[in-house]
Scaffold this motif. Structure first.
Motif, PDB file in Angstrom:
ATOM      1  N   ASN A  62       4.921  -6.608   8.297  1.00  0.00           N
ATOM      2  CA  ASN A  62       4.787  -5.282   7.682  1.00  0.00           C
ATOM      3  C   ASN A  62       6.137  -4.567   7.546  1.00  0.00           C
TER       4      ASN A  62
ATOM      5  N   ALA B 294     -10.361  -3.217  11.882  1.00  0.00           N
ATOM      6  CA  ALA B 294      -9.805  -4.568  11.711  1.00  0.00           C
ATOM      7  C   ALA B 294      -9.952  -5.380  12.996  1.00  0.00           C
TER       8      ALA B 294
ATOM      9  N   ILE C 185      -4.095 -11.593   8.382  1.00  0.00           N
ATOM     10  CA  ILE C 185      -4.476 -10.993   7.090  1.00  0.00           C
ATOM     11  C   ILE C 185      -5.303  -9.735   7.315  1.00  0.00           C
TER      12      ILE C 185
ATOM     13  N   ASN D 141      -1.984  -1.355   6.067  1.00  0.00           N
ATOM     14  CA  ASN D 141      -1.787  -0.638   4.801  1.00  0.00           C
ATOM     15  C   ASN D 141      -2.566   0.676   4.762  1.00  0.00           C
TER      16      ASN D 141
ATOM     17  N   THR E 185      -4.039  -5.907   6.211  1.00  0.00           N
ATOM     18  CA  THR E 185      -4.868  -4.993   5.410  1.00  0.00           C
ATOM     19  C   THR E 185      -5.059  -3.670   6.134  1.00  0.00           C
TER      20      THR E 185
END
Length: 308
Positions: free
Chosen positions: A109, A226, A187, A194, A191
């Motif tokens: 990131n 997540a 992954i 973000n 996500t």
């Protein structure tokens, strides 16, 4: 005289409830497929586990006899005990994919040079099939020409037959499974990162939070959705592990790398005589273990949300 057009038309029930019905109409195909291919087979498995059936002849009702045999296999430390023990090892070791995926996601990131190349490299294991992963690691562990033993020779540790050693084989297969599973968790966290609120990060910086404190108090709370998905998917992946065991060892050596999913395949469709009912009983036990873990995480998330 009353004109026909002046009489107010009564709205139909559908027009009155159109906004309530519309979401269900969109969901109906998905619900139908889920019911036909998931819910109904679950109940069929429960029902089949009460019978003795070879898949061709007449099914004979035996009640809970299949579950009694599983219990005695567990007590006698037979194939079911070994499979269950290996699944527990899979479960706890597989959870390492979650923190590993998180730290890789935090690294990816960042805005550093060549980050797209790094992302591609870490993403690669996720897009290849489990069969390919199994073959690659079988070659990697090969005692004759494998890269693992080549590297061990550099430090004079000698050859190690990972897939031929009863004490090492399960751990060797799990390491192979962790490779793509870590990529999947990465992954999920990418996500989630973000969606992290930059204003909260700025507020934390103003309060002097940085490093581990920033991660623990500001970033991780926003990554709870997540994390929940990563836990559920990882637990399911660990408990239903089949592909790698089948490709790398076929349950060997001497059945020491069996897991419940592979043992179910053996007794229902392989050398043990097509015992569909017994295989279904194993599937039911595996399903109940999954449901216990998933229900626990759902309840934990519900309590946290309710507490806030």
């Amino acid at each position: 005289m009353t004109v026909a057009s002046d009489i107010p038309e009564t709205e139909s029930w559908f027009h009155k409830n159109q906004q309530k019905i519309a979401p269900w109409l969109f969901l109906a195909p998905g619900i139908l497929f889920f019911a036909v291919y998931v819910i109904i087979p679950i109940f069929q498995s429960f029902n089949l586990s009460l019978y003795e059936w070879d898949g061709l002849g007449k099914a004979e009702y035996v009640g809970f006899s299949n579950y009694e045999q599983l219990y005695w296999e567990y007590v006698d430390r037979d194939a079911f005990f070994i499979s269950l023990k290996n699944n527990v090892i899979w479960l706890f070791m597989y959870l390492l994919a979650i923190p590993a995926g998180l730290f890789i996601a935090l690294f990816l990131n960042q805005t550093v040079r060549g980050i797209r190349i790094y992302k591609s490299l870490f993403f690669f294991p996720f897009v290849i099939s489990q069969v390919v992963v199994g073959l690659v690691f079988s070659w990697f562990y090969n005692p004759s020409f494998g890269l693992l033993n080549t590297m061990l020779d550099w430090v004079n540790l000698g050859p190690v037959n990972v897939l031929g050693d009863e004490n090492l084989v399960t751990y060797g297969i799990i390491i192979a499974g962790l490779w793509p599973q870590t990529a999947y968790c990465m992954i999920l966290y990418l996500t989630g990162l973000n969606a992290v609120d930059p204003e909260q990060i700025e507020a934390g910086r103003l309060d002097g939070a940085k490093g581990v404190r920033m991660l623990w108090h500001i970033i991780l709370p926003q990554l709870r959705p997540a994390t929940f998905i990563a836990f559920v998917v990882t637990i399911i992946g660990a408990l239903r592990s089949f592909d790698l065991v089948s490709i790398m060892t076929e349950g060997g050596p001497f059945g020491s790398s069996r897991v419940l999913a592979y043992y179910m395949f053996e007794v229902a469709l392989s050398e043990y005589g097509f015992r569909m009912g017994y295989g279904a009983a194993i599937a039911v036990v595996l399903f109940m273990i999954m449901m216990c873990f998933i229900a626990y995480f759902l309840w934990s998330m519900y309590r946290e949300e309710k507490g806030h």
